[in-house]
Motif scaffolding. Structure first.
Motif, PDB file in Angstrom:
ATOM      1  N   ASP A  11     -18.022   9.035   5.069  1.00 50.69           N
ATOM      2  CA  ASP A  11     -17.750  10.331   4.457  1.00 50.69           C
ATOM      3  C   ASP A  11     -18.780  11.317   5.019  1.00 50.69           C
ATOM      4  OD1 ASP A  11     -16.959  12.424   2.919  1.00 50.69           O
ATOM      5  OD2 ASP A  11     -17.174  11.401   0.987  1.00 50.69           O
ATOM      6  N   THR A  60     -20.080  15.101   5.672  1.00 49.22           N
ATOM      7  CA  THR A  60     -19.989  16.408   5.018  1.00 49.22           C
ATOM      8  C   THR A  60     -20.967  17.387   5.646  1.00 49.22           C
ATOM      9  OG1 THR A  60     -19.506  15.244   2.950  1.00 49.22           O
ATOM     10  CG2 THR A  60     -19.990  17.590   2.790  1.00 49.22           C
ATOM     11  N   GLY A  61     -20.437  18.490   6.153  1.00 44.79           N
ATOM     12  CA  GLY A  61     -21.269  19.591   6.618  1.00 44.79           C
ATOM     13  C   GLY A  61     -22.224  19.232   7.748  1.00 44.79           C
ATOM     14  N   ASP A  92     -16.638  18.116   8.563  1.00 48.88           N
ATOM     15  CA  ASP A  92     -16.253  17.321   7.388  1.00 48.88           C
ATOM     16  C   ASP A  92     -15.175  16.343   7.836  1.00 48.88           C
ATOM     17  OD1 ASP A  92     -17.869  18.925   5.690  1.00 48.88           O
ATOM     18  OD2 ASP A  92     -16.244  20.398   5.518  1.00 48.88           O
ATOM     19  N   GLN A 146     -13.507  12.125   6.968  1.00 46.92           N
ATOM     20  CA  GLN A 146     -13.565  10.812   6.328  1.00 46.92           C
ATOM     21  C   GLN A 146     -12.837   9.802   7.202  1.00 46.92           C
ATOM     22  OE1 GLN A 146     -11.805  11.819   2.456  1.00 46.92           O
ATOM     23  NE2 GLN A 146     -13.845  11.645   1.532  1.00 46.92           N
ATOM     24  N   GLY A 196     -26.582  18.174   6.978  1.00 46.67           N
ATOM     25  CA  GLY A 196     -25.379  17.564   6.445  1.00 46.67           C
ATOM     26  C   GLY A 196     -25.629  16.118   6.047  1.00 46.67           C
ATOM     27  N   ASP A 252     -26.376   7.097   2.404  1.00 43.59           N
ATOM     28  CA  ASP A 252     -26.535   8.223   3.331  1.00 43.59           C
ATOM     29  C   ASP A 252     -27.400   7.820   4.523  1.00 43.59           C
ATOM     30  OD1 ASP A 252     -26.743  10.633   4.625  1.00 43.59           O
ATOM     31  OD2 ASP A 252     -27.212  11.784   2.812  1.00 43.59           O
TER      32      ASP A 252
END
Length: 241
Positions: free
Chosen positions: A13, A15-16, A35, A37, A70, A78
């Motif tokens: 995932d 993001t940014g 972005d 997935q 991000g 993460d």
């Protein structure tokens, strides 16, 4: 059939995500806010011209490079928080890489090239099994110089899958091959995806290849310009370019 995403957490995932390279006074923005997935068991094709950010993104989700900003979640964790040692372990345990140039060791046979990975992996298949998956059983004692480009690439795929990675990241895997040979390589990748459910991301600038994907991401200037779902995928053998 596209894998169902209902209730499934993404494997990745993103993001940014941005990536800025600084060279002296000059800043080059390779990724300008991505972005994306990737879901378990799918084949995703990342399509776009050279310099559009595809390889940069692949290197970041594969733990070879770090995002400037991000987040990149892998099964909820993460990667941007990982130490170098954690990233090394993440790559070793979870990711298989296939590049345009095969990176085989010339002085080792096909079998020995694959065994380099199986000796250090947690739950590997045998080199024999991995080479059988890519239909190279009869070539396993050959050295890279005795193999065609397509055979060398299939050895590289066998090496990547021998550790049973959750994710296979392929950067222009057919880029150095003619279309007939490229199709054989795509067949190997789709077979692995089908038999093992390996989440597979394939970078290409070759629009014909998108037809084997569950989903296609179109890159332009460091961004994802569009994403579409393939309602009717075709077999690798039917791909033409």
């Amino acid at each position: 059939m596209s894998p169902s995403h209902h209730g499934t957490e993404p494997v990745f995932d993103v993001t940014g995500v941005t990536k800025v390279y600084t060279s002296g006074e000059v800043e080059v923005r390779a990724l300008a806010g991505i972005d994306l997935q990737l879901f378990a068991g799918e084949i995703a094709v990342l399509l776009g011209p050279s310099g559009s950010g595809k390889s940069t993104l692949l290197n970041i989700i594969g733990g070879l490079d770090r995002a400037t900003s991000g987040s990149v979640l892998f099964n909820g964790r993460d990667l941007t928080d990982f130490s170098d040692r954690q990233l090394t372990r993440f790559r070793r345990d979870h990711i298989g890489f296939v590049f345009q140039f095969y990176n085989l060791i010339p002085s080792l046979t096909a079998w020995e090239n694959v065994s380099l990975v199986t000796e250090v992996a947690r739950d590997p298949m045998t080199p024999d099994e991995a080479l059988a998956m890519v239909n190279l059983t009869d070539r396993m004692s050959h050295f890279p110089a005795q193999l065609s480009g397509g055979e060398q690439q299939r050895v590289a795929i066998a090496r990547a899958i021998a550790k049973r990675p959750e994710v296979l990241l392929c950067d222009e895997p057919t880029g150095a091959l003619d279309s007939k040979t490229g199709v054989i390589v795509l067949e190997a990748l789709t077979r692995i995806n089908t038999e093992f459910g390996t989440t597979t991301a394939i970078i290409t600038h070759n629009a014909g290849i998108q037809q084997i994907a569950h989903r296609v991401f179109q890159f332009l200037d460091g961004r994802i310009a569009s994403m579409h779902v393939n309602e009717a995928r075709i077999a690798a053998t039917e791909v033409e370019w």
